[in-house]
Design an enzyme around this catalytic site. Sequence first.
Site, short mmCIF file in Angstrom:
data_model
loop_
_atom_site.label_atom_id
_atom_site.label_comp_id
_atom_site.label_asym_id
_atom_site.label_seq_id
_atom_site.Cartn_x
_atom_site.Cartn_y
_atom_site.Cartn_z
N GLY A 115 4.85 12.96 46.12
CA GLY A 115 4.35 14.33 46.13
C GLY A 115 2.83 14.31 46.19
O GLY A 115 2.21 13.25 46.03
N LYS A 116 2.24 15.42 46.47
CA LYS A 116 0.77 15.51 46.41
C LYS A 116 0.38 16.96 46.27
O LYS A 116 1.07 17.85 46.79
CB LYS A 116 0.14 14.95 47.69
CG LYS A 116 -1.30 14.56 47.54
CD LYS A 116 -1.41 13.23 46.83
CE LYS A 116 -2.77 12.65 46.78
NZ LYS A 116 -2.69 11.23 46.42
N GLY A 117 -0.73 17.20 45.57
CA GLY A 117 -1.23 18.57 45.45
C GLY A 117 -2.64 18.64 45.98
O GLY A 117 -3.31 17.62 46.15
#
Length: 459
Positions: A115-117
């Site tokens: 995931g990444k934000g």
Amino acid sequence: MENQTSSIVQRSLDALLEDDTFLPDLKGKTREQAFTSLGAILSTPNHVHKSFLRIPLEDGQVVRIPAFRVQHINALGPYKGGIRFHESVNEDEVINLASLMTLKNALHDVPFGGGKGGVVLNPRTHTIKELNLICKKYVRYFNDILGPDKDIPAPDVGSSDREMDWMMSEYKSINPGLPYRGSFTGKSVVNGGSLGRGAATGKGVYFTFRYMIDDFMKKHTNLLSNSDNIFARTVLDYKSRPLTIAVQGFGNVGSVAALEAFNCSQLQNKVIAVSDRNVTLYNAKGLDIPALVKFTLDNNGDLPTTNEQLAQTGVNAELHDREEILFLDVDCIILAALADQIHKGNMDKIKARIIVEGANAPVTSEADNFLSEKGIIIVPDILANAGGVIVSYYEWLQGRETQFYSEEEVFKLLYNKMQSTMDTILPKFFSDPFPLRQNCYIHSVMKLSTVLYRQGKLY
Ligand code: GLU
């Protein structure tokens, strides 16, 4: 940043399709279909969440700040990856970074997905109160999709333990009674973070370089006879002189990696150049890294930019433009700044023999192909900079057990994990024609494909 990840994933699948020892139950048309399905699954994120955070600034103005959370694949465990605070953040970049996290975790056997934000802002232009509110709002807007068994953010470019502490505390307030320690990693130690997490990425980056060039080679001396291999040549060379290292970026990753190199007694090396967003510092005899680290701690993270400041630190160095670090004639350059640093426009000026990716995606795919064809070894991000997420995993485990490990134990676990990955990957790298990045991707894609197949996702 371009999406180079999916094209390398596709090339890995093409190579695996031909290898009938891999997923041997799949044959003929069924096999082809399964591999096409894998290509579709691995090149697309499961979810792209986007919100515009409503933030009242301290001057009274209300702004909308774009924020993302991309959840790529969770076949191996909860989504995991940092939240980047930078003005250049955009959707495609966050998608690419999320897929790199999936590959990175698969490569090192970390039981997480990718995931990444991202938040589109320059943290330097906001007050501490505004940053605190931005962090709280991020958690409020994305609360439903986050959690210790769903998606676990961590620091990335522009964020640190301070932001993770704020976010975890907001998560805890919104979700009373639910487990919260594992909701964010990279927290401060007093707040349930792991000892060693802050230095983990930089230490892992230098460890990867040292292990490849020294420990691994000592165990496989037969490989040194292959003089076509730049690695073998570099290793042989360093027996007679110290290896030279340049480090681009002097933040949390670069400064720690430089310090590790400076303090390393096992390997004869010297850091002859470091750089940050303002300047390159160069000294052919080697730089006094501890003095530079001390200076940055008192100066908002910046390296000295004038001769007066250099005199003040007692460091002997020439001042050059920040870009110049890339073109130095060194054995190894560690890229620990931002993405896309070596690209079509400057790739022909690179003289380093080994490039270690401390940042995510610092070499564009065009430059990657060009340099690999010249025989330059590129140690890819998913191999070299995984120290952060590996120690994040141990932080998450410690939070579950509410048993905390000593710093020594944490680094031992970190190095063991990185070493076991390298012991799996490197022999293949020396025996087949693919560049190291491709070898790492093939390993990750094999693992992900097997799991997706066994989970029944290919029907
Ligand atoms: N942001 C770091 C990375 O790109 C660490 C991620 C994590 O600890 O989850 O690998």
